[in-house]
Design a protein around this motif. Structure first.
Motif, PDB file in Angstrom:
ATOM      1  N   GLY A 171     -43.153  11.354  36.466  1.00  0.00           N
ATOM      2  CA  GLY A 171     -41.815  11.093  36.986  1.00  0.00           C
ATOM      3  C   GLY A 171     -41.656   9.664  37.467  1.00  0.00           C
ATOM      4  N   ASP A 172     -42.790   9.022  37.795  1.00  0.00           N
ATOM      5  CA  ASP A 172     -42.667   7.709  38.451  1.00  0.00           C
ATOM      6  C   ASP A 172     -43.172   6.546  37.608  1.00  0.00           C
ATOM      7  N   LYS A 173     -43.330   6.775  36.312  1.00  0.00           N
ATOM      8  CA  LYS A 173     -43.658   5.627  35.451  1.00  0.00           C
ATOM      9  C   LYS A 173     -42.350   5.134  34.845  1.00  0.00           C
ATOM     10  N   LEU A 174     -42.229   5.122  33.527  1.00  0.00           N
ATOM     11  CA  LEU A 174     -41.023   4.530  32.931  1.00  0.00           C
ATOM     12  C   LEU A 174     -39.743   5.299  33.245  1.00  0.00           C
ATOM     13  N   SER A 212     -48.569  17.754  24.043  1.00  0.00           N
ATOM     14  CA  SER A 212     -48.575  16.298  24.018  1.00  0.00           C
ATOM     15  C   SER A 212     -48.505  15.747  25.450  1.00  0.00           C
ATOM     16  N   ASP A 213     -49.571  15.035  25.825  1.00  0.00           N
ATOM     17  CA  ASP A 213     -49.541  14.347  27.129  1.00  0.00           C
ATOM     18  C   ASP A 213     -48.994  12.955  26.864  1.00  0.00           C
ATOM     19  N   LEU A 214     -47.749  12.782  27.229  1.00  0.00           N
ATOM     20  CA  LEU A 214     -47.051  11.548  26.880  1.00  0.00           C
ATOM     21  C   LEU A 214     -47.273  10.430  27.890  1.00  0.00           C
ATOM     22  N   GLY A 215     -47.760  10.761  29.068  1.00  0.00           N
ATOM     23  CA  GLY A 215     -48.010   9.714  30.070  1.00  0.00           C
ATOM     24  C   GLY A 215     -46.735   9.153  30.653  1.00  0.00           C
ATOM     25  N   SER A 216     -46.335   7.992  30.164  1.00  0.00           N
ATOM     26  CA  SER A 216     -45.221   7.269  30.790  1.00  0.00           C
ATOM     27  C   SER A 216     -43.885   8.006  30.723  1.00  0.00           C
ATOM     28  N   HIS A 254     -52.509  16.233  21.931  1.00  0.00           N
ATOM     29  CA  HIS A 254     -52.277  14.826  21.605  1.00  0.00           C
ATOM     30  C   HIS A 254     -52.098  14.077  22.917  1.00  0.00           C
ATOM     31  N   VAL A 255     -52.875  13.019  23.113  1.00  0.00           N
ATOM     32  CA  VAL A 255     -52.742  12.232  24.340  1.00  0.00           C
ATOM     33  C   VAL A 255     -52.236  10.847  23.965  1.00  0.00           C
ATOM     34  N   HIS A 256     -51.131  10.488  24.547  1.00  0.00           N
ATOM     35  CA  HIS A 256     -50.577   9.167  24.246  1.00  0.00           C
ATOM     36  C   HIS A 256     -51.478   8.099  24.861  1.00  0.00           C
ATOM     37  N   MET A 257     -51.829   7.103  24.050  1.00  0.00           N
ATOM     38  CA  MET A 257     -52.700   6.029  24.559  1.00  0.00           C
ATOM     39  C   MET A 257     -51.834   5.090  25.375  1.00  0.00           C
ATOM     40  N   SER A 258     -51.427   5.566  26.559  1.00  0.00           N
ATOM     41  CA  SER A 258     -50.444   4.782  27.300  1.00  0.00           C
ATOM     42  C   SER A 258     -51.010   3.490  27.838  1.00  0.00           C
ATOM     43  N   ASN A 259     -52.275   3.505  28.278  1.00  0.00           N
ATOM     44  CA  ASN A 259     -52.760   2.303  28.959  1.00  0.00           C
ATOM     45  C   ASN A 259     -53.705   1.436  28.137  1.00  0.00           C
ATOM     46  N   GLY A 288     -47.260   1.951  44.994  1.00  0.00           N
ATOM     47  CA  GLY A 288     -46.366   3.116  44.973  1.00  0.00           C
ATOM     48  C   GLY A 288     -45.516   3.283  43.729  1.00  0.00           C
ATOM     49  N   ARG A 289     -45.882   2.598  42.641  1.00  0.00           N
ATOM     50  CA  ARG A 289     -45.162   2.727  41.371  1.00  0.00           C
ATOM     51  C   ARG A 289     -43.649   2.557  41.520  1.00  0.00           C
ATOM     52  N   SER A 290     -42.853   3.540  41.093  1.00  0.00           N
ATOM     53  CA  SER A 290     -41.406   3.299  41.010  1.00  0.00           C
ATOM     54  C   SER A 290     -40.707   3.262  42.369  1.00  0.00           C
ATOM     55  N   SER A 294     -60.114   8.148  38.378  1.00  0.00           N
ATOM     56  CA  SER A 294     -60.990   9.193  37.839  1.00  0.00           C
ATOM     57  C   SER A 294     -60.268  10.312  37.091  1.00  0.00           C
ATOM     58  N   PHE A 295     -59.091  10.043  36.572  1.00  0.00           N
ATOM     59  CA  PHE A 295     -58.443  11.025  35.701  1.00  0.00           C
ATOM     60  C   PHE A 295     -58.894  10.740  34.275  1.00  0.00           C
ATOM     61  N   ARG A 296     -59.808  11.570  33.783  1.00  0.00           N
ATOM     62  CA  ARG A 296     -60.281  11.417  32.418  1.00  0.00           C
ATOM     63  C   ARG A 296     -59.997  12.706  31.677  1.00  0.00           C
ATOM     64  N   GLU A 302     -59.213   7.416  29.893  1.00  0.00           N
ATOM     65  CA  GLU A 302     -59.266   7.459  31.355  1.00  0.00           C
ATOM     66  C   GLU A 302     -58.010   6.766  31.858  1.00  0.00           C
ATOM     67  N   ILE A 303     -57.338   7.397  32.820  1.00  0.00           N
ATOM     68  CA  ILE A 303     -56.092   6.831  33.329  1.00  0.00           C
ATOM     69  C   ILE A 303     -56.336   5.952  34.545  1.00  0.00           C
ATOM     70  N   GLY A 304     -57.454   6.154  35.208  1.00  0.00           N
ATOM     71  CA  GLY A 304     -57.675   5.437  36.476  1.00  0.00           C
ATOM     72  C   GLY A 304     -57.682   6.463  37.580  1.00  0.00           C
ATOM     73  N   GLN A 317     -42.900  10.354  42.316  1.00  0.00           N
ATOM     74  CA  GLN A 317     -44.136  10.885  41.748  1.00  0.00           C
ATOM     75  C   GLN A 317     -43.912  12.358  41.410  1.00  0.00           C
ATOM     76  N   ALA A 318     -44.101  12.694  40.165  1.00  0.00           N
ATOM     77  CA  ALA A 318     -43.916  14.077  39.729  1.00  0.00           C
ATOM     78  C   ALA A 318     -44.524  14.217  38.347  1.00  0.00           C
ATOM     79  N   GLY A 319     -44.795  15.447  37.968  1.00  0.00           N
ATOM     80  CA  GLY A 319     -45.257  15.721  36.610  1.00  0.00           C
ATOM     81  C   GLY A 319     -44.204  16.598  35.962  1.00  0.00           C
TER      82      GLY A 319
HETATM   83  C1  LIG Z   1     -50.417   8.158  33.785  1.00  0.00           C
HETATM   84  C2  LIG Z   1     -50.928   9.167  32.868  1.00  0.00           C
HETATM   85  C3  LIG Z   1     -51.410  10.400  33.352  1.00  0.00           C
HETATM   86  C4  LIG Z   1     -51.448  10.696  34.826  1.00  0.00           C
HETATM   87  O1  LIG Z   1     -50.143  10.783  35.338  1.00  0.00           O
HETATM   88  P1  LIG Z   1     -49.902  10.807  36.924  1.00  0.00           P
HETATM   89  O2  LIG Z   1     -48.434  11.025  37.052  1.00  0.00           O
HETATM   90  O3  LIG Z   1     -50.377   9.506  37.435  1.00  0.00           O
HETATM   91  O4  LIG Z   1     -50.691  11.949  37.466  1.00  0.00           O
HETATM   92  C5  LIG Z   1     -51.866  11.307  32.447  1.00  0.00           C
HETATM   93  N1  LIG Z   1     -51.882  11.051  31.128  1.00  0.00           N
HETATM   94  C6  LIG Z   1     -51.411   9.891  30.628  1.00  0.00           C
HETATM   95  C7  LIG Z   1     -51.446   9.660  29.137  1.00  0.00           C
HETATM   96  C8  LIG Z   1     -50.925   8.912  31.473  1.00  0.00           C
HETATM   97  O5  LIG Z   1     -50.478   7.742  30.985  1.00  0.00           O
END
Ligand SMILES: *Cc1c(COP(=O)(O)O)cnc(C)c1O
Length: 473
Positions: A298-301, A262-266, A229-234, A101-103, A188-190, A184-186, A306-308
């Protein structure tokens, strides 16, 4: 009540046992199960009793009469009525554990959820004007002040935010992205799949490890909608590698009048590198670099629900709010309540680092971790007596959630080796069946409990769980 029979039972004995099986009504009258009727809806308890009795019947037919014992029936029914979604103790040390459940929400966010859920709210009602309002208004101004952006909105998760941004700004047109960022984030989010889903056409540029400004320039044409731009978060590409920083993408974008997404991810709001964690670009830095639309979780760093989250230039954000998909991916009121409360924590300087559990766990000093581990180990040694060997070891915890993949957080592990012949894997399995379940890992043939993610208040529960595991649950 029944005798244990290892061998095949004679038919008359089986029939005797089957006849002795209690009826559903009888079980419901037992004091132990009657209690459950106060806690759970009747139908839930009745179904559980029925299932357990039919399992007991099955067990007798398979020559395992022990499954029909009263205490076994009670144990199984009690287990079966419990909610499917339940609190667990995270002893993995992985702070943003996607499976768990992340955060964890901060106290004020928990209270906000309780308040918002127990009555009506002004979710989409403008109290000043006395008419319909926007749910985005709950967090828009907060997000703008925290990040310096002109406009903001919140949706269900970051995957939805990226999908909405691409659908709104690039459907049927081309999006230029570096090959090194097609991640790919996991689950199946690619990026290429999301792109296809949005109706945008992916234009890959550069190579896996290197992308240059000229690669972007060479790909721009009249069908281009935006630069992504996609942040290489993982993950990280190390060695002979280069990507074009967002600020430079922005200057290319300006030349051709193209927005940069820019998809910043975290999506961190504080630079944690000043505490020794790896550097992650903050949302404010992305805004300052000029990115037109920035999306993050919303629920990473951030440490919220959980939110976008989407911040950026007003024109683009307004278009996203009006897109039909926005309704499909909209954020619900409980999440919004938790999000608002979490964002407010960031208005008190470094207080957020203490108040927000994700940040607190990431920054827990090794001295504190060792003290907690020492305490847990002492209590475990005492509780387990001669049955196990318990010791404290230094270990590494991970940030998790696809954030800071290279971070190795020094932590303290409590290691347990049961004497008897209880294997590590069996002990880990038993802990999963505990109430509450304890999620632990194996490390070098021992059961390892990483105390980073264990709260002080959970220590007695962990001790009891390990004690029960030793007894065979
Ligand atoms: C985690 C992540 C996502 C997906 O975010 P969710 O909140 O899990 O839907 C998308 N892009 C990047 C770069 C990420 O790190």
């Amino acid at each position: 009540m029944y005798k244990e029979v290892g061998d095949v039972m004679p038919p008359e004995e089986k029939n005797g046992l089957l006849r002795q099986l209690p009826a559903v009504d009888q079980v419901l009258r037992w004091a132990e199960t009657a209690r459950l009727l106060e806690e759970y809806p009747r139908g839930v308890v009745v179904d559980a009793v029925r299932d357990v009795l039919s399992q007991a019947r099955e067990a007798i037919l398979n020559n395992e009469p022990s499954g029909a014992r009263r205490e076994e029936v009670v144990r199984r029914v009690t287990h079966a009525v419990r909610p499917n979604l339940k609190p667990v103790i995270n002893a993995t040390g992985v702070v943003l554990h996607t499976n768990l459940g992340r955060s964890v929400l901060c106290r004020r966010a928990q209270e906000a959820v309780a308040r918002a859920s127990s009555g009506f709210t002004n979710l989409e009602y403008n109290l000043t004007a006395g008419k319909r309002g926007q749910r985005h208004a709950v967090v828009e101004a907060l997000l703008c002040r925290l990040t310096g952006a002109e406009a903001a909105m919140a949706v269900n998760n970051n995957a939805a935010a990226v999908l909405l941004a691409l659908s709104t700004l690039a459907a049927g047109r081309e999006v230029i992205v570096s090959r090194g960022q097609l991640i790919e984030i996991g689950g199946s989010f690619r990026i290429p799949d999301v792109m296809r889903q949005s109706g945008a056409i992916l234009v890959e540029v550069g190579s896996t490890n290197k992308t240059h400004r000229r690669d972007y320039r060479g790909a721009v044409n009249e069908r281009t909608a935006l630069l992504l731009h996609v942040h290489m978060s993982n993950y990280r590409i190390i060695g002979f590698a280069q990507e074009v920083p967002v600020a430079e993408l922005v200057s290319i974008g300006r030349e051709y009048h193209l927005p940069v997404v820019s998809d910043l991810g975290s999506g961190s709001l504080v630079d944690l590198s000043r505490f020794g964690l790896p550097y992650e670009p903050t949302v404010q830095e992305m805004v300052a670099a000029g990115a037109d639309v920035i999306t993050f979780s919303g629920d990473k760093l951030l440490g919220g629900p959980q939110a976008g989250l989407v911040v950026g230039k007003r024109d683009y954000i307004e278009r996203m709010k009006k897109h039909p998909l926005a309704r499909a991916v909209r954020i619900d009121k409980l999440t919004l309540a938790a999000l608002e409360a979490t964002l407010r924590e960031y208005f008190d300087g470094d207080a957020a680092l203490e108040e927000i559990p994700t940040l607190r766990m990431l920054l827990r000093p090794i001295g504190e971790l060792k003290a907690v581990a020492g305490e847990l180990a002492a209590r475990l040694s005492q509780a387990l007596g001669g049955r196990a060997h318990v010791w404290v070891e230094e270990g590494i915890s991970q940030v998790g959630g696809g954030a800071m993949p290279t971070a190795a957080l020094l932590s303290a592990l409590v290691c347990v080796e049961y004497r008897d012949d209880l294997s590590v894997n069996e002990a880990i399995r038993r802990l999963r069946f505990n109430d509450p379940p304890v999620i632990a890992r194996a490390e070098k043939n021992a059961l390892a409990l990483d105390v980073r993610t264990i709260a002080m208040s959970e220590i007695p529960l962990v001790v009891a769980a390990l004690q029960d595991a030793a007894r065979g649950n």
